[in-house]
Design a protein around this motif. Structure first.
Motif, short mmCIF file in Angstrom:
data_model
loop_
_atom_site.label_atom_id
_atom_site.label_comp_id
_atom_site.label_asym_id
_atom_site.label_seq_id
_atom_site.Cartn_x
_atom_site.Cartn_y
_atom_site.Cartn_z
N LEU A 1 -20.72 5.82 -0.32
CA LEU A 1 -20.82 5.88 -1.79
C LEU A 1 -19.91 4.84 -2.44
CD1 LEU A 1 -20.46 9.77 -2.14
CD2 LEU A 1 -22.60 8.50 -2.35
N GLY A 2 -19.16 4.11 -1.58
CA GLY A 2 -18.22 3.12 -2.12
C GLY A 2 -16.85 3.72 -2.39
N ILE A 3 -16.63 4.93 -1.87
CA ILE A 3 -15.34 5.62 -2.07
C ILE A 3 -14.54 5.54 -0.76
CG2 ILE A 3 -14.26 7.85 -2.59
CD1 ILE A 3 -16.99 8.58 -4.03
N ASP A 4 -13.38 4.90 -0.80
CA ASP A 4 -12.58 4.79 0.42
C ASP A 4 -12.06 6.15 0.86
OD1 ASP A 4 -13.03 2.12 0.28
OD2 ASP A 4 -10.96 1.54 -0.16
N VAL A 5 -12.05 6.35 2.17
CA VAL A 5 -11.56 7.60 2.73
C VAL A 5 -10.38 7.30 3.65
CG1 VAL A 5 -12.12 9.60 4.18
CG2 VAL A 5 -13.87 8.62 2.68
N TYR A 6 -9.29 8.03 3.46
CA TYR A 6 -8.13 7.87 4.33
C TYR A 6 -7.96 9.14 5.16
CZ TYR A 6 -7.38 4.49 0.59
OH TYR A 6 -7.57 3.50 -0.34
N ARG B 1 -5.27 1.42 -2.31
CA ARG B 1 -6.58 1.03 -2.79
C ARG B 1 -6.82 -0.47 -2.77
NH1 ARG B 1 -7.60 3.87 -8.17
NH2 ARG B 1 -5.33 4.04 -8.13
N HIS B 2 -5.76 -1.23 -3.03
CA HIS B 2 -5.98 -2.68 -3.10
C HIS B 2 -5.46 -3.39 -1.86
CE1 HIS B 2 -7.37 -1.78 -7.01
NE2 HIS B 2 -6.20 -1.26 -7.36
N ASN B 3 -4.48 -2.77 -1.24
CA ASN B 3 -3.88 -3.43 -0.09
C ASN B 3 -3.28 -2.38 0.85
OD1 ASN B 3 -2.62 -5.41 1.57
ND2 ASN B 3 -0.68 -4.95 0.49
N LEU C 1 1.56 10.19 1.86
CA LEU C 1 2.02 10.07 0.48
C LEU C 1 1.45 8.80 -0.15
CD1 LEU C 1 3.79 11.87 -1.28
CD2 LEU C 1 5.70 10.33 -0.82
N LYS C 2 1.49 7.71 0.59
CA LYS C 2 0.92 6.45 0.10
C LYS C 2 -0.57 6.62 -0.20
CE LYS C 2 3.89 2.74 1.86
NZ LYS C 2 4.77 3.25 2.94
N ALA C 3 -1.26 7.27 0.71
CA ALA C 3 -2.71 7.46 0.54
C ALA C 3 -2.98 8.32 -0.69
CB ALA C 3 -3.30 8.10 1.79
N LEU C 4 -2.24 9.43 -0.83
CA LEU C 4 -2.45 10.37 -1.94
C LEU C 4 -2.15 9.72 -3.29
CD1 LEU C 4 -0.92 13.58 -0.33
CD2 LEU C 4 -3.31 13.29 -1.01
N LYS C 5 -1.14 8.85 -3.31
CA LYS C 5 -0.77 8.18 -4.56
C LYS C 5 -1.74 7.08 -4.96
CE LYS C 5 4.28 8.74 -4.78
NZ LYS C 5 5.56 8.05 -4.52
N GLY C 6 -2.65 6.76 -4.06
CA GLY C 6 -3.62 5.71 -4.37
C GLY C 6 -3.07 4.32 -4.15
#
Lengths: 284, 284
Positions: free
Chosen positions: A245-250, A268-270, A260-265
Protein backbone atom coordinates in the motif's frame (compact mmCIF):
# COMPACT_ATOMS: atom_id res chain seq x y z
CA UNK A 1 4.97 9.52 21.60
CA UNK A 2 5.05 12.98 23.05
CA UNK A 3 2.93 12.47 26.10
CA UNK A 4 0.81 15.01 27.86
CA UNK A 5 2.57 16.02 31.02
CA UNK A 6 2.09 18.41 33.89
CA UNK A 7 5.38 19.91 35.06
CA UNK A 8 6.91 16.77 33.60
CA UNK A 9 4.75 14.78 35.96
CA UNK A 10 2.93 11.74 34.74
CA UNK A 11 -0.88 11.89 34.64
CA UNK A 12 -1.96 8.39 35.59
CA UNK A 13 -5.27 7.29 34.09
CA UNK A 14 -5.73 3.98 35.83
CA UNK A 15 -7.51 4.84 39.06
CA UNK A 16 -8.22 1.28 40.07
CA UNK A 17 -7.20 0.09 43.47
CA UNK A 18 -4.11 -2.09 43.56
CA UNK A 19 -3.54 -4.02 46.74
CA UNK A 20 -6.31 -1.99 48.31
CA UNK A 21 -4.64 1.36 47.54
CA UNK A 22 -6.14 3.63 44.90
CA UNK A 23 -3.86 6.06 43.13
CA UNK A 24 -6.79 8.37 42.36
CA UNK A 25 -5.88 10.93 45.06
CA UNK A 26 -2.40 11.51 43.73
CA UNK A 27 -3.77 11.55 40.19
CA UNK A 28 -6.46 14.08 40.99
CA UNK A 29 -3.91 16.35 42.68
CA UNK A 30 -2.21 16.65 39.29
CA UNK A 31 -5.26 18.32 37.80
CA UNK A 32 -5.08 21.61 39.68
CA UNK A 33 -5.46 25.00 38.01
CA UNK A 34 -1.73 25.63 37.77
CA UNK A 35 -1.27 22.57 35.70
CA UNK A 36 -0.13 23.21 32.15
CA UNK A 37 -1.47 19.88 31.13
CA UNK A 38 -1.54 19.29 27.43
CA UNK A 39 -2.56 16.11 25.76
CA UNK A 40 -0.60 16.43 22.58
CA UNK A 41 0.70 13.25 21.13
CA UNK A 42 0.76 11.37 17.91
CA UNK A 43 -2.32 9.62 16.63
CA UNK A 44 -1.69 5.96 17.24
CA UNK A 45 -3.45 2.63 17.16
CA UNK A 46 -2.11 -0.26 19.21
CA UNK A 47 -2.81 -3.84 18.17
CA UNK A 48 -1.49 -6.68 20.27
CA UNK A 49 -1.42 -10.42 19.83
CA UNK A 50 -2.29 -13.00 22.42
CA UNK A 51 1.20 -14.03 23.53
CA UNK A 52 0.80 -16.63 26.24
CA UNK A 53 -2.88 -15.69 26.49
CA UNK A 54 -5.52 -17.22 24.25
CA UNK A 55 -3.38 -19.41 22.02
CA UNK A 56 -3.55 -22.35 24.40
CA UNK A 57 -7.32 -22.13 24.86
CA UNK A 58 -7.82 -21.71 21.10
CA UNK A 59 -5.56 -24.54 19.97
CA UNK A 60 -6.82 -27.02 22.60
CA UNK A 61 -10.42 -26.52 21.53
CA UNK A 62 -9.86 -25.82 17.83
CA UNK A 63 -11.62 -22.45 17.79
CA UNK A 64 -9.50 -21.43 14.76
CA UNK A 65 -10.97 -24.34 12.78
CA UNK A 66 -14.56 -23.33 13.45
CA UNK A 67 -17.54 -25.52 14.36
CA UNK A 68 -19.28 -23.43 16.98
CA UNK A 69 -22.03 -26.05 17.33
CA UNK A 70 -19.54 -28.38 19.03
CA UNK A 71 -19.58 -27.92 22.81
CA UNK A 72 -15.79 -27.99 23.08
CA UNK A 73 -15.37 -25.29 20.42
CA UNK A 74 -18.07 -23.16 22.00
CA UNK A 75 -16.51 -23.44 25.45
CA UNK A 76 -13.09 -22.77 23.91
CA UNK A 77 -14.47 -19.67 22.20
CA UNK A 78 -15.65 -18.31 25.56
CA UNK A 79 -12.39 -19.31 27.26
CA UNK A 80 -10.27 -17.75 24.50
CA UNK A 81 -12.18 -14.48 24.65
CA UNK A 82 -11.83 -14.33 28.45
CA UNK A 83 -8.10 -14.90 28.13
CA UNK A 84 -7.42 -12.32 25.39
CA UNK A 85 -9.64 -9.65 26.94
CA UNK A 86 -7.83 -10.18 30.25
CA UNK A 87 -4.56 -9.42 28.47
CA UNK A 88 -6.15 -6.46 26.65
CA UNK A 89 -7.27 -4.97 29.96
CA UNK A 90 -3.78 -5.37 31.43
CA UNK A 91 -2.26 -3.60 28.41
CA UNK A 92 -4.81 -0.79 28.54
CA UNK A 93 -4.08 -0.34 32.25
CA UNK A 94 -0.32 -0.37 31.72
CA UNK A 95 -0.64 2.32 29.04
CA UNK A 96 -3.07 4.37 31.17
CA UNK A 97 -0.67 4.29 34.11
CA UNK A 98 1.88 5.94 31.79
CA UNK A 99 -0.60 8.70 30.97
CA UNK A 100 -1.66 7.31 27.60
CA UNK A 101 -5.44 7.65 27.12
CA UNK A 102 -5.92 4.09 25.93
CA UNK A 103 -9.29 2.53 25.15
CA UNK A 104 -9.72 -1.23 24.86
CA UNK A 105 -11.57 -2.16 21.68
CA UNK A 106 -11.89 -5.96 21.58
CA UNK A 107 -12.52 -6.81 17.90
CA UNK A 108 -15.36 -9.26 18.61
CA UNK A 109 -17.38 -6.56 20.34
CA UNK A 110 -16.29 -3.93 17.80
CA UNK A 111 -18.17 -5.78 15.09
CA UNK A 112 -15.25 -7.63 13.52
CA UNK A 113 -16.24 -10.87 11.86
CA UNK A 114 -14.77 -13.01 9.11
CA UNK A 115 -15.82 -15.08 6.13
CA UNK A 116 -13.53 -18.04 5.45
CA UNK A 117 -11.05 -16.34 7.80
CA UNK A 118 -10.99 -13.11 5.75
CA UNK A 119 -12.25 -9.95 7.41
CA UNK A 120 -15.92 -9.62 6.42
CA UNK A 121 -16.93 -6.73 8.66
CA UNK A 122 -15.21 -4.34 11.05
CA UNK A 123 -16.37 -1.14 12.71
CA UNK A 124 -13.52 1.04 11.49
CA UNK A 125 -15.52 4.22 12.12
CA UNK A 126 -15.43 3.43 15.84
CA UNK A 127 -11.64 3.21 15.73
CA UNK A 128 -11.40 6.45 13.74
CA UNK A 129 -13.81 8.19 16.13
CA UNK A 130 -11.77 7.08 19.16
CA UNK A 131 -8.62 8.48 17.55
CA UNK A 132 -10.39 11.73 16.66
CA UNK A 133 -11.55 12.00 20.29
CA UNK A 134 -7.93 11.87 21.40
CA UNK A 135 -7.80 8.26 22.51
CA UNK A 136 -5.43 5.44 21.61
CA UNK A 137 -7.55 2.45 20.57
CA UNK A 138 -6.08 -0.86 21.71
CA UNK A 139 -7.21 -3.84 19.62
CA UNK A 140 -6.05 -7.44 19.77
CA UNK A 141 -6.14 -10.86 18.18
CA UNK A 142 -9.54 -12.27 19.10
CA UNK A 143 -11.99 -15.13 18.62
CA UNK A 144 -14.66 -13.94 16.17
CA UNK A 145 -17.70 -15.28 14.35
CA UNK A 146 -17.07 -16.54 10.81
CA UNK A 147 -19.87 -16.62 8.23
CA UNK A 148 -18.86 -19.98 6.82
CA UNK A 149 -16.85 -21.69 9.58
CA UNK A 150 -18.99 -20.53 12.50
CA UNK A 151 -15.98 -19.06 14.25
CA UNK A 152 -12.25 -18.59 13.92
CA UNK A 153 -9.30 -16.70 15.35
CA UNK A 154 -8.61 -13.29 13.85
CA UNK A 155 -4.93 -12.55 14.33
CA UNK A 156 -3.57 -9.18 15.36
CA UNK A 157 -1.48 -9.19 12.16
CA UNK A 158 -4.55 -9.39 9.95
CA UNK A 159 -6.22 -6.65 12.03
CA UNK A 160 -3.21 -4.37 11.52
CA UNK A 161 -3.32 -4.92 7.77
CA UNK A 162 -7.05 -4.22 7.62
CA UNK A 163 -6.64 -1.06 9.70
CA UNK A 164 -3.71 0.03 7.53
CA UNK A 165 -5.75 -0.44 4.35
CA UNK A 166 -8.53 1.79 5.64
CA UNK A 167 -6.88 4.25 8.01
CA UNK A 168 -3.71 4.68 5.90
CA UNK A 169 -1.18 5.33 8.69
CA UNK A 170 2.18 6.90 7.85
CA UNK A 171 3.99 3.75 8.93
CA UNK A 172 3.45 0.51 10.83
CA UNK A 173 5.72 -0.97 13.50
CA UNK A 174 5.66 -4.63 14.48
CA UNK A 175 7.20 -5.00 17.94
CA UNK A 176 8.60 -8.43 18.65
CA UNK A 177 11.07 -10.15 20.99
CA UNK A 178 13.88 -10.54 18.45
CA UNK A 179 15.69 -7.88 16.43
CA UNK A 180 13.65 -8.50 13.30
CA UNK A 181 13.15 -11.13 10.62
CA UNK A 182 15.95 -13.68 10.24
CA UNK A 183 16.70 -16.08 7.39
CA UNK A 184 16.07 -18.98 9.78
CA UNK A 185 14.94 -19.37 13.41
CA UNK A 186 16.82 -16.69 15.40
CA UNK A 187 17.88 -19.31 17.93
CA UNK A 188 20.14 -20.74 15.20
CA UNK A 189 23.64 -19.23 15.81
CA UNK A 190 24.08 -18.78 12.04
CA UNK A 191 20.80 -16.87 11.63
CA UNK A 192 21.20 -13.69 9.59
CA UNK A 193 19.04 -10.62 10.27
CA UNK A 194 17.21 -9.53 7.12
CA UNK A 195 17.63 -5.74 7.14
CA UNK A 196 15.45 -4.87 4.20
CA UNK A 197 12.76 -6.74 2.32
CA UNK A 198 11.24 -5.41 -0.90
CA UNK A 199 7.70 -6.19 -1.98
CA UNK A 200 6.84 -5.97 -5.68
CA UNK A 201 3.58 -5.22 -7.50
CA UNK A 202 2.56 -8.88 -7.34
CA UNK A 203 3.05 -8.96 -3.58
CA UNK A 204 6.13 -11.15 -3.91
CA UNK A 205 8.82 -10.28 -1.42
CA UNK A 206 12.59 -10.59 -1.72
CA UNK A 207 15.52 -9.81 0.54
CA UNK A 208 17.36 -6.64 -0.56
CA UNK A 209 19.72 -6.28 2.38
CA UNK A 210 21.90 -8.18 3.05
CA UNK A 211 22.38 -8.72 -0.67
CA UNK A 212 21.30 -12.17 -1.84
CA UNK A 213 24.87 -12.87 -3.02
CA UNK A 214 26.23 -12.39 0.48
CA UNK A 215 23.60 -14.73 1.87
CA UNK A 216 23.19 -17.29 -0.85
CA UNK A 217 20.63 -19.20 1.16
CA UNK A 218 16.96 -20.01 1.32
CA UNK A 219 14.86 -18.24 3.93
CA UNK A 220 13.33 -20.81 6.26
CA UNK A 221 10.42 -19.94 8.47
CA UNK A 222 8.96 -22.12 11.20
CA UNK A 223 5.70 -21.82 13.10
CA UNK A 224 5.30 -22.79 16.75
CA UNK A 225 2.86 -25.67 17.24
CA UNK A 226 0.59 -23.74 19.58
CA UNK A 227 0.32 -20.73 17.25
CA UNK A 228 -3.16 -20.88 15.72
CA UNK A 229 -2.63 -17.90 13.44
CA UNK A 230 0.55 -18.68 11.56
CA UNK A 231 3.31 -16.99 13.56
CA UNK A 232 6.05 -15.26 11.57
CA UNK A 233 4.67 -16.44 8.21
CA UNK A 234 1.43 -14.51 8.77
CA UNK A 235 3.37 -11.57 10.16
CA UNK A 236 5.58 -11.27 7.06
CA UNK A 237 2.82 -11.82 4.53
CA UNK A 238 0.55 -9.31 6.24
CA UNK A 239 3.47 -6.88 6.50
CA UNK A 240 4.09 -7.38 2.78
CA UNK A 241 0.45 -6.53 2.02
CA UNK A 242 0.77 -3.35 4.09
CA UNK A 243 4.02 -2.41 2.33
CA UNK A 244 2.27 -2.89 -1.01
CA UNK A 245 0.00 0.00 0.00
CA UNK A 246 3.10 2.20 0.09
CA UNK A 247 3.25 2.12 3.89
CA UNK A 248 6.66 1.18 5.32
CA UNK A 249 6.65 -1.58 7.91
CA UNK A 250 9.31 -1.95 10.59
CA UNK A 251 9.72 -5.26 12.40
CA UNK A 252 11.79 -4.50 15.43
CA UNK A 253 12.62 -5.62 18.97
CA UNK A 254 10.43 -4.02 21.64
CA UNK A 255 11.96 -1.81 24.32
CA UNK A 256 15.15 -1.02 22.41
CA UNK A 257 16.51 2.20 20.92
CA UNK A 258 15.75 0.60 17.54
CA UNK A 259 12.05 0.27 18.25
CA UNK A 260 11.94 3.80 19.69
CA UNK A 261 13.39 5.17 16.44
CA UNK A 262 10.84 3.23 14.43
CA UNK A 263 7.90 4.32 16.63
CA UNK A 264 8.95 7.98 16.47
CA UNK A 265 8.92 7.85 12.70
CA UNK A 266 12.62 8.71 12.53
CA UNK A 267 13.30 6.02 9.95
CA UNK A 268 10.93 7.35 7.32
CA UNK A 269 13.47 9.25 5.29
CA UNK A 270 16.70 7.63 6.27
CA UNK A 271 17.60 4.42 8.05
CA UNK A 272 20.90 4.77 9.90
CA UNK A 273 23.46 2.00 9.40
CA UNK A 274 23.47 1.13 13.09
CA UNK A 275 19.71 0.57 13.18
CA UNK A 276 18.87 -3.07 13.79
CA UNK A 277 15.58 -4.33 12.49
CA UNK A 278 13.76 -5.31 9.32
CA UNK A 279 12.12 -2.76 7.07
CA UNK A 280 9.61 -4.00 4.53
CA UNK A 281 9.04 -1.64 1.63
CA UNK A 282 7.19 -1.47 -1.63
CA UNK A 283 9.58 -1.49 -4.59
CA UNK A 284 7.90 0.56 -7.28
CA UNK B 1 -31.66 -20.88 32.89
CA UNK B 2 -31.58 -24.51 31.89
CA UNK B 3 -27.86 -24.96 31.55
CA UNK B 4 -26.06 -27.38 29.31
CA UNK B 5 -24.69 -30.16 31.42
CA UNK B 6 -22.76 -33.37 30.99
CA UNK B 7 -23.91 -36.08 33.36
CA UNK B 8 -24.99 -33.19 35.55
CA UNK B 9 -21.41 -32.03 35.58
CA UNK B 10 -20.64 -28.40 35.07
CA UNK B 11 -18.77 -27.43 31.90
CA UNK B 12 -16.46 -24.61 32.98
CA UNK B 13 -15.62 -22.11 30.26
CA UNK B 14 -13.08 -19.99 32.06
CA UNK B 15 -9.77 -21.72 31.41
CA UNK B 16 -7.61 -19.01 32.85
CA UNK B 17 -5.08 -19.85 35.48
CA UNK B 18 -6.05 -18.92 39.01
CA UNK B 19 -3.25 -18.92 41.55
CA UNK B 20 -1.09 -20.62 38.95
CA UNK B 21 -3.48 -23.52 38.44
CA UNK B 22 -5.46 -23.80 35.22
CA UNK B 23 -8.74 -25.65 35.29
CA UNK B 24 -8.49 -26.46 31.59
CA UNK B 25 -7.50 -30.11 32.12
CA UNK B 26 -10.55 -30.92 34.18
CA UNK B 27 -12.69 -28.93 31.74
CA UNK B 28 -11.32 -30.74 28.71
CA UNK B 29 -11.93 -34.11 30.34
CA UNK B 30 -15.63 -33.25 30.33
CA UNK B 31 -15.69 -33.16 26.56
CA UNK B 32 -15.16 -36.85 25.87
CA UNK B 33 -17.21 -38.81 23.37
CA UNK B 34 -19.52 -40.30 26.00
CA UNK B 35 -20.62 -36.87 27.04
CA UNK B 36 -24.25 -36.05 26.33
CA UNK B 37 -23.46 -32.40 26.43
CA UNK B 38 -26.26 -30.18 25.28
CA UNK B 39 -26.23 -26.46 25.28
CA UNK B 40 -29.90 -25.82 25.64
CA UNK B 41 -30.85 -22.76 27.60
CA UNK B 42 -32.98 -19.71 27.31
CA UNK B 43 -31.90 -16.80 25.15
CA UNK B 44 -30.74 -14.17 27.58
CA UNK B 45 -28.96 -10.85 27.66
CA UNK B 46 -27.23 -9.74 30.84
CA UNK B 47 -26.71 -6.04 31.56
CA UNK B 48 -24.94 -4.98 34.71
CA UNK B 49 -24.30 -1.64 36.32
CA UNK B 50 -21.05 -0.42 37.77
CA UNK B 51 -21.71 -1.01 41.47
CA UNK B 52 -18.60 0.02 43.34
CA UNK B 53 -16.73 0.12 40.02
CA UNK B 54 -16.74 3.17 37.78
CA UNK B 55 -19.09 5.47 39.71
CA UNK B 56 -16.27 6.87 41.81
CA UNK B 57 -13.98 7.52 38.83
CA UNK B 58 -16.85 9.05 36.85
CA UNK B 59 -18.19 11.34 39.58
CA UNK B 60 -14.72 12.55 40.67
CA UNK B 61 -13.85 13.62 37.14
CA UNK B 62 -17.32 14.58 35.91
CA UNK B 63 -17.34 12.23 32.91
CA UNK B 64 -21.17 12.22 33.03
CA UNK B 65 -21.21 15.99 32.48
CA UNK B 66 -19.06 15.82 29.34
CA UNK B 67 -16.16 18.04 28.31
CA UNK B 68 -13.72 15.54 26.90
CA UNK B 69 -11.28 18.34 26.01
CA UNK B 70 -10.58 18.83 29.74
CA UNK B 71 -7.63 16.70 30.87
CA UNK B 72 -9.39 15.60 34.05
CA UNK B 73 -12.48 14.45 32.16
CA UNK B 74 -10.39 12.66 29.58
CA UNK B 75 -8.33 10.88 32.24
CA UNK B 76 -11.56 10.09 34.12
CA UNK B 77 -13.05 8.64 30.95
CA UNK B 78 -10.10 6.27 30.59
CA UNK B 79 -10.15 5.43 34.32
CA UNK B 80 -13.92 4.81 34.29
CA UNK B 81 -13.69 2.50 31.29
CA UNK B 82 -10.85 0.53 32.89
CA UNK B 83 -12.90 0.13 36.05
CA UNK B 84 -16.16 -0.96 34.41
CA UNK B 85 -14.48 -3.32 31.94
CA UNK B 86 -12.61 -4.90 34.86
CA UNK B 87 -15.97 -5.61 36.49
CA UNK B 88 -17.41 -6.84 33.18
CA UNK B 89 -14.57 -9.32 32.79
CA UNK B 90 -15.09 -10.62 36.33
CA UNK B 91 -18.80 -11.13 35.65
CA UNK B 92 -18.13 -12.86 32.32
CA UNK B 93 -15.64 -15.14 34.07
CA UNK B 94 -18.04 -15.91 36.93
CA UNK B 95 -20.76 -16.85 34.44
CA UNK B 96 -18.33 -18.90 32.32
CA UNK B 97 -17.20 -20.84 35.38
CA UNK B 98 -20.86 -21.86 35.82
CA UNK B 99 -20.97 -23.13 32.24
CA UNK B 100 -22.76 -20.11 30.79
CA UNK B 101 -21.26 -19.14 27.40
CA UNK B 102 -21.00 -15.47 28.21
CA UNK B 103 -19.45 -12.87 25.93
CA UNK B 104 -18.42 -9.45 27.20
CA UNK B 105 -19.78 -6.68 24.98
CA UNK B 106 -18.65 -3.34 26.45
CA UNK B 107 -21.05 -0.74 24.99
CA UNK B 108 -18.33 1.77 24.09
CA UNK B 109 -16.61 -0.76 21.85
CA UNK B 110 -19.95 -2.11 20.57
CA UNK B 111 -20.64 1.22 18.92
CA UNK B 112 -22.94 2.72 21.56
CA UNK B 113 -22.87 6.50 21.65
CA UNK B 114 -25.28 9.18 22.81
CA UNK B 115 -26.56 12.58 21.83
CA UNK B 116 -27.50 14.77 24.80
CA UNK B 117 -27.37 11.56 26.88
CA UNK B 118 -29.94 9.77 24.68
CA UNK B 119 -28.80 6.69 22.81
CA UNK B 120 -27.77 7.86 19.33
CA UNK B 121 -26.22 4.67 18.00
CA UNK B 122 -25.84 1.08 19.16
CA UNK B 123 -24.78 -2.06 17.35
CA UNK B 124 -27.83 -4.13 18.21
CA UNK B 125 -27.15 -6.55 15.34
CA UNK B 126 -23.99 -7.62 17.16
CA UNK B 127 -26.00 -8.42 20.28
CA UNK B 128 -28.61 -10.31 18.24
CA UNK B 129 -25.90 -12.21 16.36
CA UNK B 130 -24.22 -13.23 19.62
CA UNK B 131 -27.55 -14.54 20.94
CA UNK B 132 -28.23 -16.39 17.67
CA UNK B 133 -24.78 -17.97 17.93
CA UNK B 134 -25.74 -19.37 21.33
CA UNK B 135 -23.92 -16.88 23.53
CA UNK B 136 -25.11 -14.73 26.42
CA UNK B 137 -24.02 -11.15 25.70
CA UNK B 138 -22.96 -9.30 28.84
CA UNK B 139 -23.25 -5.50 28.54
CA UNK B 140 -22.76 -2.86 31.20
CA UNK B 141 -23.05 0.79 32.12
CA UNK B 142 -20.16 2.49 30.35
CA UNK B 143 -18.48 5.79 29.52
CA UNK B 144 -19.38 6.65 25.93
CA UNK B 145 -18.90 9.45 23.42
CA UNK B 146 -21.74 11.97 23.22
CA UNK B 147 -22.33 14.00 20.04
CA UNK B 148 -23.08 17.22 21.90
CA UNK B 149 -21.43 16.83 25.33
CA UNK B 150 -18.28 15.09 24.14
CA UNK B 151 -18.84 12.21 26.53
CA UNK B 152 -21.18 10.95 29.20
CA UNK B 153 -22.09 7.90 31.23
CA UNK B 154 -24.60 5.52 29.67
CA UNK B 155 -26.34 3.66 32.49
CA UNK B 156 -27.14 -0.03 32.39
CA UNK B 157 -30.81 0.86 32.93
CA UNK B 158 -30.94 2.90 29.72
CA UNK B 159 -29.13 0.10 27.87
CA UNK B 160 -31.74 -2.42 29.05
CA UNK B 161 -34.56 -0.19 27.85
CA UNK B 162 -32.92 0.32 24.46
CA UNK B 163 -32.32 -3.43 24.08
CA UNK B 164 -35.90 -4.14 25.14
CA UNK B 165 -37.27 -1.73 22.55
CA UNK B 166 -35.38 -3.43 19.75
CA UNK B 167 -35.00 -7.06 20.79
CA UNK B 168 -38.48 -7.32 22.39
CA UNK B 169 -37.74 -9.86 25.14
CA UNK B 170 -40.59 -11.73 26.82
CA UNK B 171 -39.80 -10.05 30.14
CA UNK B 172 -37.11 -8.04 31.91
CA UNK B 173 -35.73 -8.68 35.40
CA UNK B 174 -33.90 -6.02 37.41
CA UNK B 175 -31.82 -7.74 40.08
CA UNK B 176 -31.06 -5.57 43.08
CA UNK B 177 -29.99 -5.89 46.73
CA UNK B 178 -33.42 -5.17 48.24
CA UNK B 179 -36.72 -6.99 47.72
CA UNK B 180 -38.02 -4.44 45.22
CA UNK B 181 -39.19 -0.84 45.07
CA UNK B 182 -40.28 0.69 48.38
CA UNK B 183 -42.34 3.80 49.06
CA UNK B 184 -39.30 5.33 50.78
CA UNK B 185 -35.67 4.28 51.39
CA UNK B 186 -35.75 0.60 52.37
CA UNK B 187 -33.54 1.35 55.36
CA UNK B 188 -36.55 3.17 56.88
CA UNK B 189 -38.31 0.64 59.20
CA UNK B 190 -41.73 1.87 57.98
CA UNK B 191 -40.85 1.39 54.30
CA UNK B 192 -43.57 -0.46 52.37
CA UNK B 193 -42.69 -2.75 49.45
CA UNK B 194 -44.58 -1.72 46.32
CA UNK B 195 -45.79 -5.03 44.88
CA UNK B 196 -47.28 -3.79 41.65
CA UNK B 197 -46.88 -0.61 39.67
CA UNK B 198 -49.04 0.20 36.65
CA UNK B 199 -47.85 2.35 33.77
CA UNK B 200 -50.44 4.09 31.62
CA UNK B 201 -50.42 5.23 27.97
CA UNK B 202 -48.76 8.51 28.92
CA UNK B 203 -45.96 6.71 30.74
CA UNK B 204 -47.26 7.85 34.12
CA UNK B 205 -46.90 5.22 36.81
CA UNK B 206 -49.03 4.56 39.86
CA UNK B 207 -48.95 2.04 42.68
CA UNK B 208 -51.65 -0.63 42.29
CA UNK B 209 -50.63 -2.97 45.09
CA UNK B 210 -50.74 -2.29 47.99
CA UNK B 211 -53.83 -0.23 47.24
CA UNK B 212 -53.24 3.53 47.56
CA UNK B 213 -55.86 3.68 50.37
CA UNK B 214 -53.90 1.23 52.50
CA UNK B 215 -50.74 3.28 52.01
CA UNK B 216 -52.02 6.83 51.90
CA UNK B 217 -48.53 8.19 51.43
CA UNK B 218 -46.31 9.84 48.88
CA UNK B 219 -43.57 7.75 47.32
CA UNK B 220 -40.21 9.26 48.13
CA UNK B 221 -37.12 8.33 46.17
CA UNK B 222 -33.56 9.31 47.01
CA UNK B 223 -30.39 9.07 44.93
CA UNK B 224 -26.97 8.31 46.36
CA UNK B 225 -24.54 11.21 45.94
CA UNK B 226 -21.96 9.13 44.06
CA UNK B 227 -24.51 7.75 41.59
CA UNK B 228 -23.89 9.54 38.28
CA UNK B 229 -26.82 7.94 36.50
CA UNK B 230 -29.78 8.59 38.77
CA UNK B 231 -30.07 5.48 40.94
CA UNK B 232 -33.59 4.17 41.61
CA UNK B 233 -35.28 7.10 39.81
CA UNK B 234 -33.64 6.12 36.50
CA UNK B 235 -34.33 2.45 37.21
CA UNK B 236 -38.06 3.01 37.72
CA UNK B 237 -38.53 5.42 34.83
CA UNK B 238 -36.62 3.14 32.45
CA UNK B 239 -38.60 0.16 33.78
CA UNK B 240 -41.80 2.13 33.13
CA UNK B 241 -40.73 2.77 29.54
CA UNK B 242 -40.10 -0.95 29.07
CA UNK B 243 -43.48 -1.82 30.61
CA UNK B 244 -45.12 0.62 28.20
CA UNK B 245 -43.89 -1.66 25.39
CA UNK B 246 -46.05 -4.40 26.90
CA UNK B 247 -43.04 -6.14 28.45
CA UNK B 248 -43.41 -6.95 32.16
CA UNK B 249 -40.57 -5.82 34.38
CA UNK B 250 -39.71 -7.49 37.69
CA UNK B 251 -37.55 -5.66 40.21
CA UNK B 252 -36.39 -8.28 42.64
CA UNK B 253 -33.67 -9.21 45.12
CA UNK B 254 -30.80 -11.18 43.59
CA UNK B 255 -30.03 -14.70 44.78
CA UNK B 256 -33.46 -15.38 46.28
CA UNK B 257 -36.27 -17.77 45.34
CA UNK B 258 -38.16 -14.66 44.25
CA UNK B 259 -35.56 -13.68 41.66
CA UNK B 260 -35.29 -17.28 40.45
CA UNK B 261 -39.04 -17.34 39.80
CA UNK B 262 -38.79 -14.06 37.90
CA UNK B 263 -35.79 -15.19 35.84
CA UNK B 264 -37.45 -18.49 34.93
CA UNK B 265 -40.47 -16.62 33.58
CA UNK B 266 -42.78 -18.30 36.11
CA UNK B 267 -44.48 -15.02 36.96
CA UNK B 268 -45.70 -14.27 33.48
CA UNK B 269 -49.21 -15.63 33.88
CA UNK B 270 -49.67 -15.61 37.60
CA UNK B 271 -47.83 -13.98 40.48
CA UNK B 272 -48.14 -16.05 43.66
CA UNK B 273 -49.13 -14.17 46.80
CA UNK B 274 -45.92 -15.16 48.58
CA UNK B 275 -43.74 -13.70 45.84
CA UNK B 276 -41.80 -10.70 47.08
CA UNK B 277 -40.79 -8.12 44.55
CA UNK B 278 -42.14 -5.33 42.37
CA UNK B 279 -43.79 -5.97 39.03
CA UNK B 280 -44.19 -3.05 36.67
CA UNK B 281 -46.87 -3.54 34.05
CA UNK B 282 -48.59 -1.66 31.30
CA UNK B 283 -52.22 -0.95 32.14
CA UNK B 284 -54.05 -0.94 28.84
Amino acid sequence: MNLGSCSNKLIGMDWSKRDGVSDISSSLADFDDQCQFTVDFSRFVVVHGAGSFGHFQASKSGVHKGGLNQPLVKAGFVATRISVTTLNLEIVRALAREGIPSIGMPPYSCGWSTSERNVASADLSGVAKAIDSGFIPVLHGDAVLDDSLGCTILSGDVIIRHLAEHLRPEYVVFLTDVLGVYDRPPTDPNAVLLREIAVDEDGKWSVVKPTPQSMNKQVEITVAAHDTTGGMVTKISEAALIAKLGIDVYIVKAATSHSLKALKGELRHNIPDDWLGTVIRFSR
